[in-house]
Design a protein around this motif. Sequence first.
Motif, short mmCIF file in Angstrom:
data_model
loop_
_atom_site.label_atom_id
_atom_site.label_comp_id
_atom_site.label_asym_id
_atom_site.label_seq_id
_atom_site.Cartn_x
_atom_site.Cartn_y
_atom_site.Cartn_z
N GLU A 1 1.86 11.64 2.44
CA GLU A 1 1.06 10.64 3.09
C GLU A 1 1.73 9.59 2.94
O GLU A 1 1.80 8.35 3.82
CB GLU A 1 -0.26 10.52 2.04
N ALA A 2 2.47 9.13 1.96
CA ALA A 2 3.34 8.07 2.01
C ALA A 2 4.43 7.82 2.89
O ALA A 2 4.68 6.91 3.73
CB ALA A 2 4.25 7.88 0.41
N LEU A 3 5.06 9.12 3.18
CA LEU A 3 6.11 8.97 4.59
C LEU A 3 5.36 8.97 5.87
O LEU A 3 5.68 8.15 6.63
CB LEU A 3 6.66 10.52 4.38
N ALA A 4 4.07 9.47 5.83
CA ALA A 4 3.19 9.27 7.11
C ALA A 4 2.83 7.97 7.35
O ALA A 4 2.94 7.41 8.50
CB ALA A 4 2.16 10.17 7.15
N LYS A 5 2.59 7.19 6.34
CA LYS A 5 2.11 5.95 6.33
C LYS A 5 3.20 4.93 6.52
O LYS A 5 3.16 4.02 7.41
CB LYS A 5 1.49 5.45 4.90
N ALA A 6 4.45 5.38 6.12
CA ALA A 6 5.75 4.52 6.30
C ALA A 6 5.98 4.54 8.01
O ALA A 6 6.31 3.44 8.55
CB ALA A 6 7.03 5.12 5.59
N ARG A 7 5.92 5.90 8.36
CA ARG A 7 6.31 5.74 9.83
C ARG A 7 5.29 5.05 10.78
O ARG A 7 5.45 4.57 11.50
CB ARG A 7 6.19 7.40 10.11
N TRP A 8 3.83 5.12 10.28
CA TRP A 8 2.71 4.52 11.01
C TRP A 8 3.08 2.88 11.04
O TRP A 8 3.00 2.25 11.88
CB TRP A 8 1.50 4.68 10.19
N MET B 1 -1.17 -15.26 -5.14
CA MET B 1 -0.92 -15.47 -3.84
C MET B 1 -1.50 -14.53 -2.92
O MET B 1 -2.29 -14.65 -1.98
CB MET B 1 0.59 -15.84 -3.35
N ALA B 2 -1.34 -13.23 -3.55
CA ALA B 2 -1.78 -12.10 -2.82
C ALA B 2 -3.45 -12.03 -2.96
O ALA B 2 -4.26 -11.56 -2.01
CB ALA B 2 -1.43 -10.78 -3.30
N SER B 3 -3.99 -12.59 -3.80
CA SER B 3 -5.47 -12.87 -4.03
C SER B 3 -5.96 -13.76 -2.97
O SER B 3 -6.94 -13.85 -2.74
CB SER B 3 -5.96 -12.84 -5.29
N GLY B 4 -4.95 -14.66 -2.40
CA GLY B 4 -5.67 -15.58 -1.48
C GLY B 4 -5.50 -15.00 0.07
O GLY B 4 -5.84 -15.63 0.85
N ASP B 5 -4.64 -13.85 0.21
CA ASP B 5 -4.35 -13.77 1.72
C ASP B 5 -5.57 -12.72 2.20
O ASP B 5 -6.44 -12.59 1.58
CB ASP B 5 -3.07 -12.58 1.62
N PRO B 6 -5.59 -12.42 3.48
CA PRO B 6 -6.79 -11.89 3.96
C PRO B 6 -7.39 -10.54 3.55
O PRO B 6 -8.39 -10.37 3.67
CB PRO B 6 -6.20 -11.56 5.52
N LYS B 7 -6.61 -9.98 2.79
CA LYS B 7 -7.14 -8.54 2.20
C LYS B 7 -7.98 -8.79 0.99
O LYS B 7 -8.99 -8.23 0.88
CB LYS B 7 -6.04 -7.66 1.90
N TYR B 8 -7.63 -9.63 0.01
CA TYR B 8 -8.56 -10.10 -0.88
C TYR B 8 -8.85 -11.36 -1.31
O TYR B 8 -9.53 -11.77 -2.32
CB TYR B 8 -7.58 -9.57 -2.27
N ASP B 9 -9.08 -12.01 -0.16
CA ASP B 9 -9.59 -13.30 0.06
C ASP B 9 -10.40 -13.93 -1.20
O ASP B 9 -11.65 -13.54 -1.34
CB ASP B 9 -10.74 -13.07 1.06
N ILE B 10 -9.70 -15.04 -1.75
CA ILE B 10 -10.39 -15.35 -2.83
C ILE B 10 -11.31 -16.69 -2.44
O ILE B 10 -12.11 -17.18 -3.03
CB ILE B 10 -9.23 -16.08 -3.82
N ASP C 1 0.87 -1.33 0.25
CA ASP C 1 -0.11 0.24 -0.02
C ASP C 1 0.91 1.28 -0.16
O ASP C 1 0.57 2.11 -0.66
CB ASP C 1 -1.04 0.17 1.29
N ILE C 2 2.10 1.30 0.65
CA ILE C 2 2.86 2.31 0.82
C ILE C 2 3.37 2.54 -0.60
O ILE C 2 3.59 3.72 -1.16
CB ILE C 2 4.09 2.14 1.91
N TRP C 3 3.73 1.53 -1.40
CA TRP C 3 4.42 1.81 -2.54
C TRP C 3 3.23 2.31 -3.66
O TRP C 3 3.67 2.84 -4.42
CB TRP C 3 4.79 0.56 -3.11
N ASP C 4 2.07 1.78 -3.08
CA ASP C 4 0.94 2.34 -4.38
C ASP C 4 0.98 3.87 -4.24
O ASP C 4 0.67 4.48 -5.04
CB ASP C 4 -0.20 1.55 -3.70
N ILE C 5 1.16 4.35 -2.98
CA ILE C 5 0.58 5.77 -2.75
C ILE C 5 2.00 6.50 -3.46
O ILE C 5 1.82 7.54 -4.04
CB ILE C 5 0.42 6.20 -1.42
N LEU C 6 3.23 6.19 -3.26
CA LEU C 6 4.49 6.63 -3.65
C LEU C 6 4.48 6.76 -5.22
O LEU C 6 4.85 7.73 -5.81
CB LEU C 6 5.47 5.70 -2.94
N CYS C 7 4.37 5.72 -5.82
CA CYS C 7 4.34 5.56 -7.38
C CYS C 7 3.37 4.87 -8.02
O CYS C 7 3.47 4.94 -9.40
CB CYS C 7 5.88 4.78 -7.39
N GLY C 8 2.40 4.58 -7.64
CA GLY C 8 1.27 4.21 -8.42
C GLY C 8 0.97 2.78 -8.61
O GLY C 8 0.11 2.42 -8.99
#
Lengths: 416, 163, 173
Positions: free
Chosen positions: A192-199, C44-53, A165-172
Amino acid sequence: MEKLTKEDVNPKILETLLADTDITVEDALENEMILNMGPQHPATHGVLRVLLRLDGETVVSSVPELGYLHRGYEKMAENMSYYEFIPHTDRLDYLSPMMNNVAWVLAVEKLAGIEAPPRAQYIRMLIAEFARMASHLVAIGALAMDVGALTVFLWTLREREKILDIWDILCGARFTNSYTRIGGVANDAQPEALAKARWFIDQFEENMDECERLLNSNRIFVERLDGIGAISGDEAIDLGMTGPSLRGSGIEFDLRRNSPYLCYNDMDFKVITYKEGDALARYFVRADETRESVKIIRQVLDNMPKGDVLLNQPKKVLPKKTEIYSRMEELIHDFMIVNFGINPPVGEIYHAIEGSKGELGFYFVSKGEGKPWKCKIRSPSFCNLQSLPKLIKGYMISDVVAIIGSIDPIMGEADK
Amino acid sequence: MDIKDLVVVKLKEKFPKYNFETSEFRNELTVKLDKKNIVKVCKFLKENEELDFRLCEDVTAIDWAKRTDRFTVVYHIFSLKNNFRLRLKADVDESDCSIETVTSVWKSANWAEREAYDMYGIKFKGHPDLRRMYMPEEFEYHPLRKDFPLMGIPGSLPLPKKN
Amino acid sequence: MGLEAKLKNDGFLATTVDALVGWSRKNSVWPMPMGISCCAIEMMASGDPKYDIARFGSEVMRFTPRQCDLMIVAGTVTYKMSHVVKKIYDQMPDPKWVIAMGACTSSGGMYRSYSVVQGIDQFLPVDIYLAGCPPRPENLLNALIQIQDKIKRSKAREFQDIPLPELPVLQNN
């Protein structure tokens, strides 16, 4: 797994398999068995084929066979410019894609003789350490799953999803993100990316403790891995192993300390080594390295300098998109770089970084054109897999699975 | 003494009759030598206590696509004691496409040389197990040579039939 | 398969049996993960808790072809690996479906090179092609839902008693 007769196996492989004793082919197949642990197998990490020669359930010798994922990277690199190859480097070690991007652009920058600005270097360190954590989490989870502890796999994947998720915010892109560019990174790190990294790093230690509580004093886990696949430090280095597998055998070799790159000289972290050299030591090295990565990320986030993230050198670095559409020189430079490449000087370099599996190195031979004349990828999984026949000799079939899990090979890298 | 000069001085001291060409680019030292001396030089570099090049990182080859000395075999070795990386190069002609193997010095050269054989066709004399690494055994060409096309030769690799 | 094969026309009984069988088949599609490279990680990620297949009925990913309905080919298929994929496809019992996940299986992807098969439909019948490099897990779940729709619409008489072809017992070393 299927039993093979002597007509099914390629004669050269058969020769190697039976090489170290004086048993002939006919005897061998009466008392012993050749088993094919094929490319499609739930426990081999990817498409790795291992031919095992078994006496009952003990492995007498083995021959790994690679090449089922050989995609022709080096030939493709000779036909495309340095910029065009960056998305391909993502797919090498596909569990830690940002790390390969960083390795490639560092090598190209060394060849071209330029250096990225400090903020870009800190961002690169941040993403490299996150990539290392993501890769180690999957490695620990897969190792635990292979020896039977299925819950840990789901917990580590849950942590990994937060990193994605952090990478998603950082670069798409959450995965296979070609985020680095020659001369810096593609865009600045958003707050947001840096804040999420810290969290993330604040809540990571507890979750890691939870996973470790399930494993470290679990009698089944420890007994399945303790003493299995032991190798001494001298043999490991002779066989070319690097990375956590080597550090689990007592040799303190980490490229972040031995030949530092980026700003690792300014960071304070320990190089984790364990003496025993067995599968359990390698697991502990990986688990402790994730905690060291958390320390490094905290220091990076605290000391991140402000400034540009792309170097201002028009002949080698792609200019910003907004300027291309409005100014003449930037338009011309963009055209030249995209069509003809960056044209580094004639020469050759080799640059390696500490990847999550070991030493990931790129060797370029440049003739002054935009495309490399030769590009060689020195992949750590290839060299670590070389030690597999030595590691599994004398152990049982179920130990083979645990040992492959503890070396943690990635076939995208090993097969190039 | 600087480690780069130390390596060159020691090599010239031990092997006065061999000719070494050294060059330096971006702070990296490259030593070019004759292909028949390669095993002795590598053995010396590994066993000398001050130099201690214990890790052989990579063995690969370059195809220059010219008529004489078409290939160059390149070795990258690393010394943990001095944190120093050295590159050794040896030219191989196409007519006699072979060179001695260094697996007797470092075991990690085993698979790397097999890969160089598979991709370029350079035979390593004395190698314990010279088979193809990535391509199937029946494949007749060497893919990384400059005369092999990127898309491959149609029909060289079989595909299963669709029913 | 035996009883349904005998229902050859459209009538009240045949369509009811079709609907029942289609409903039960689509709600328990067990995938066979042919995970070869990067797309396998997203699978594998679609099988993990977030995207549960598992909430779509694919409770388990059996790694043995004999117990699966759906083969998800995830990753670049090279010429060397294509024989293995075909062998595993042949081992799956009817009815079976194939998802070509990602750009590499659909058309060779970003790899125009000598060793990559440019699209697995050269040797396998494919039902759904997924775009993406790699496709996000939500994309894979979308493909799974489309396959479920396709199964719901299928008729029982499409799956006659077909004797399996005799497989040759040789390896391609």
